[in-house]
Design an enzyme around this catalytic site. Structure first.
Site, short mmCIF file in Angstrom:
data_model
loop_
_atom_site.label_atom_id
_atom_site.label_comp_id
_atom_site.label_asym_id
_atom_site.label_seq_id
_atom_site.Cartn_x
_atom_site.Cartn_y
_atom_site.Cartn_z
N ARG A 1 -6.15 -7.24 -10.88
CA ARG A 1 -6.82 -8.45 -11.37
C ARG A 1 -8.14 -8.07 -12.05
NH1 ARG A 1 -8.20 -8.02 -5.78
NH2 ARG A 1 -10.39 -7.49 -5.63
N LYS B 1 0.83 -1.21 0.00
CA LYS B 1 0.00 0.00 0.00
C LYS B 1 0.86 1.25 0.00
CE LYS B 1 -2.80 -3.01 -0.11
NZ LYS B 1 -3.22 -3.41 -1.44
N HIS C 1 -16.56 -5.55 4.95
CA HIS C 1 -15.58 -5.33 3.88
C HIS C 1 -15.77 -6.24 2.69
CE1 HIS C 1 -13.64 -2.30 6.21
NE2 HIS C 1 -13.43 -3.13 7.21
N GLU D 1 -2.98 7.76 7.66
CA GLU D 1 -3.81 8.53 6.74
C GLU D 1 -4.81 9.34 7.54
OE1 GLU D 1 -5.99 6.05 4.05
OE2 GLU D 1 -4.27 5.63 2.79
C1 MV4 Z 1 -10.32 4.45 4.93
C2 MV4 Z 1 -11.53 4.92 5.47
C3 MV4 Z 1 -11.57 6.21 5.95
N1 MV4 Z 1 -10.46 6.98 5.90
N2 MV4 Z 1 -9.25 5.27 4.90
C4 MV4 Z 1 -11.61 -0.09 4.25
C5 MV4 Z 1 -11.07 -1.08 3.29
C6 MV4 Z 1 -9.78 -0.54 2.82
N3 MV4 Z 1 -9.55 -0.86 1.45
C7 MV4 Z 1 -9.87 0.92 3.07
N4 MV4 Z 1 -10.97 1.14 3.96
C8 MV4 Z 1 -11.22 2.36 4.46
N5 MV4 Z 1 -10.18 3.23 4.45
C9 MV4 Z 1 -9.32 6.49 5.39
N6 MV4 Z 1 -8.24 7.28 5.37
C10 MV4 Z 1 -12.63 4.05 5.48
C11 MV4 Z 1 -12.47 2.77 4.99
C12 MV4 Z 1 -13.64 1.92 5.06
C13 MV4 Z 1 -14.24 1.40 3.92
C14 MV4 Z 1 -13.74 1.66 2.64
C15 MV4 Z 1 -14.31 1.13 1.53
C16 MV4 Z 1 -15.45 0.34 1.68
C17 MV4 Z 1 -15.97 0.05 2.92
C18 MV4 Z 1 -15.38 0.57 4.05
C19 MV4 Z 1 -15.91 0.29 5.30
C20 MV4 Z 1 -15.31 0.83 6.42
C21 MV4 Z 1 -14.17 1.62 6.29
#
Ligand code: MV4
Length: 514
Positions: free
Chosen positions: A292, A116, A235, A200
Site C-alpha cells: 500500500r 508472511k 509497534h 526466525e
Molecule cells: C523481529 C524482531 C527480532 N527478531 N524478528 C515487530 C513487528 C514485526 N513486523 C516484526 N517485529 C520484530 N521482528 C526477529 N527475527 C524484532 C521485532 C520488533 C520490532 C520490529 C520493528 C519495529 C519495532 C519492533 C519492536 C519490537 C520488536
C-alpha cells in the site's frame, strides 16, 4: 488519465490523495461516515458520498457501499489509502469485478505478501536475505525444537498470518519452547483465525528500515531508498526519517536491489514497501512487504522530490514509470512526526473533541499533511492522528532544528496532542546522535523514569502499560468527555451506551492503528 477517482478513506491521507488528484487534473470524490460529515476531506472533494454510521465496520470497511459510491460518483478508479481496505485482496478483486480500477497492486500480490511465510518464500526465490529460520509453517513442537537448534536460540515464533507485531514470541531456550509454541498458536488463532506459526532467529536491537519501491505494469521497478522507522511505540511508528543516518550509498544500493528483486518475484506493480531488520553489524534481512501507500511516504518525497501518490495514480492508469533508477537522487534529510490527539502525560490516552484553536506551522523546509481544521471535532471512532509534520534540511541537524521550530509554532487548543513528547525526543542526545533502534522509545522512557522516579502518572510510566490499562484510561477519558459534552457531572456518563462505544473505540485504536 482518469477523469474521476473515488477515495475510499478519510483524514489526512484522503486529503493527500485529493491534492494528488488536483495536481493531475483528476476530479476527487470522497466518502464519509456520519462522524465525518463535516470532515476536511469531504469539504475539499468535488463530491462526497455517505457510507453509513460512524463505526468503520458499517462505513469505511463495507466493500459494497464503497463500490456503489464509486459507481454513483462516476469514478473510474478507487484509491484505498492506507488501513481500512487497502490490503484486502477481496476488496481489490471486487473493485476490478465492478469494472473499476484498484489503485494499488494486483489482488494476487496482496495475497502473496499478506502471508508472511509466502512472502519469505518469494524473498528466498529472489535471492534476498531473510532472517534465518523456516518459510514453512511448523507442524509440531518437535519440528520447532529441531529448527530452533539449527538456527540457535534465542528464536522468535511468529504468526504466518500476522504482521505489525501481533502474535510474536521470543523463545530464549529449549525449555521455554513447549509453552511458547502452544501460546503462539493460540494467540495466532485468536488474532488471525489461523494458527500457523513459523520460526526466525531473534535479532537483537535491530533497526527497522524499509525500502520504498514503485513499479509499473510493464515490469519496470525502481527503489526510492530507505526510511528509518525504528522509533516506534507499541509497534506504532512515531518518527520516520529519510535517509537513515547510519546508511550509505553502497548499503542503500544493495538493499534497494534486494527490494526490487523481491517485488519482481511477486510480479509487483504500484507502490510498495519492503521492511527489513538491520542488525548491529549492518546485516539486513527481509521481514515483510506492505502492499500500500504508507503513512510515512512524505519523507521519501521530500528527500527525492518524487510525488509518490501521483506516480501511484499514473501507474494505475496504465502509464509507465516517469522515473528511471539512475534519475533518482537523495538530497538532504527529511524527518516526520505523527501528531496525534493523544495525551502523552496520560499514557497516550486518546484526546478527542473539538479543536478549539489551530495554527499550523510553515516556513522553509516544512510540510504539514493535516486532516483537520479549527472548530472540527476529532471523532472517537478512528485513529486520532491529526497531522504529519515533516521537516526537510540540507543535513539531519538542520531538519531536526526546523522540526523543532515548527513544533514550537504549532498551536492546537481544546485537545491534548503529542507535540510536547516530540519536542523532548528531538532534544534527546541519543536521538540526535542517531542511536536509534527498535528499543529506543523504551530506553527513552526508562531514562526519564530514572531521572524522575516519583512521577508515576506521567508519560514516564506509559511505555509498559498494557492494552487493558490503555483501554481503561480511554474509558475514563470517555466518561469525562461525554459527561462534559452533555453538560452533566463529569464522573457520571449521561448516556450509558456512550461508555461502551468508547470501550469499542479504545480497542479499535489499540488494534487497528497503522
Ligand atoms: C523481529 C524482531 C527480532 N527478531 N524478528 C515487530 C513487528 C514485526 N513486523 C516484526 N517485529 C520484530 N521482528 C526477529 N527475527 C524484532 C521485532 C520488533 C520490532 C520490529 C520493528 C519495529 C519495532 C519492533 C519492536 C519490537 C520488536
Amino acid at each position: 488519465m482518469f477523469h474521476r477517482i473515488l477515495i475510499a478513506n478519510r483524514g489526512e491521507i484522503a486529503v493527500r490523495i485529493i491534492r494528488a488528484c488536483r495536481d493531475l487534473g483528476v476530479s476527487p470524490a470522497a466518502v464519509y461516515s456520519d462522524a465525518d460529515r463535516d470532515a476536511l476531506h469531504v469539504r475539499l472533494a468535488d463530491s462526497a458520498w455517505r457510507l453509513g454510521p460512524a463505526p468503520s465496520s458499517e462505513s469505511y470497511l463495507v466493500i459494497d457501499r464503497i463500490i456503489d459510491a464509486a459507481r454513483r460518483s462516476g469514478a473510474e478508479a478507487i484509491h484505498p489509502g492506507y488501513g481500512f481496505l487497502a490490503e484486502n485482496a477481496a476488496f481489490a478483486r471486487a473493485v476490478e469485478a465492478a469494472g473499476l480500477i484498484f489503485i494499488g497492486p494486483s489482488a494476487e500480490s496482496i495475497e502473496l505478501m499478506g502471508s508472511k511465510t509466502s512472502a519469505r518464500e518469494a524473498a528466498q526465490r529472489a535471492g534476498a536475505p531473510i532472517v534465518p529460520g523456516t518459510a514453512q509453517r511448523l507442524e509440531d513442537e518437535a519440528m520447532a525444537q529441531e529448527i530452533a537448534l539449527q538456527v540457535g536460540f534465542p528464536v522468535m515464533l511468529k504468526a504466518a498470518a500476522g504482521g505489525g507485531g501481533k502474535g510474536m514470541r521470543v523463545v530464549a531456550s529449549a525449555e521455554e519452547m513447549a509453552s511458547a509454541f502452544s501460546l503462539a498458536k493460540a494467540e495466532a488463532q485468536a488474532a488471525f483465525g489461523d494458527d500457523s506459526v513459523y520460526i526466525e532467529k531473534f535479532i537483537e536491537r535491530p533497526r527497522h528500515i524499509e525500502i520504498q519501491i514503485a513499479g509499473d505494469r510493464y515490469g519496470n521497478i525502481v527503489h526510492l531508498g530507505e526510511r528509518e522507522c525504528s522509533i516506534q511505540r507499541r509497534h506504532q511508528k512515531v518518527i520516520e526519517e529519510c535517509p537513515a543516518s547510519f546508511n550509505d550509498a553502497a548499503l542503500r544500493a544493495r538493499m534497494g536491489e534486494a527490494a526490487v528483486e523481491i517485488a519482481r518475484a511477486a510480479n509487483y506493480y504500484s507502490l510498495g514497501t519492503l521492511e527489513f531488520l538491520v542488525d548491529i553489524h549492518r546485516n539486513f534481512y527481509f521481514l515483510e512487504m506492505n502492499t500500500r501507500l504508507q503513512v510515512e511516504h512524505p519523507v521519501t518525497e521530500m528527500a527525492t522530490g518524487v510525488d509518490l501518490v501521483r506516480e501511484q495514480i499514473r501507474i494505475a492508469a496504465g502509464e509507465r514509470l516517469s522515473i528511471r533508477q539512475e534519475d533518482i537522487e537523495w538530497r538532504g534529510s527529511a524527518i516526520e512526526c505523527r501528531v496525534y490527539a493523544e495525551d502523552p502525560e496520560q499514557n497516550f490516552m486518546p484526546s478527542p473533541g473539538r479543536i478549539a484553536r489551530l495554527r499550523t506551522p510553515s516556513g522553509p523546509g516544512i510540510r504539514d499533511d493535516g486532516g483537520v481544521y479549527e472548530g472540527w471535532d476529532v471523532p472517537i471512532y478512528y485513529d486520532p492522528m491529526i497531522s504529519k509534520l515533516v521537516a526537510w534540511g540540507a543535513t539531519r541537524e538542520e531538519a531536526i532544528g526546523r522540526l523543532k521550530r515548527a513544533l514550537g509554532e504549532y498551536e492546537v487548543g481544546g485537545i491534548r496532542t503529542t507535540i510536547p513528547f516530540f519536542l523532548s525526543v528531538l532534544d534527546d542526545e541519543e536521538f540526535r546522535r542517531g542511536e536509534i533502534d527498535t528499543g529506543y522509545i523504551a530506553r527513552f522512557f526508562e531514562r526519564r523514569r530514572n531521572a524522575d522516579p516519583g512521577n508515576e502518572n506521567s508519560a514516564t510510566a506509559s511505555a509498559t502499560a498494557s492494552d487493558e490499562e490503555r483501554i481503561a484510561a480511554a474509558i475514563a477519558a470517555a466518561m469525562d468527555y461525554t459527561g462534559r459534552a452533555n453538560g452533566s457531572r463529569p464522573e457520571a456518563p449521561a448516556n450509558p451506551q456512550a461508555a461502551s462505544r468508547w470501550k469499542q473505540a479504545g480497542r479499535m485504536a489499540v488494534l487497528n492503528r497503522r
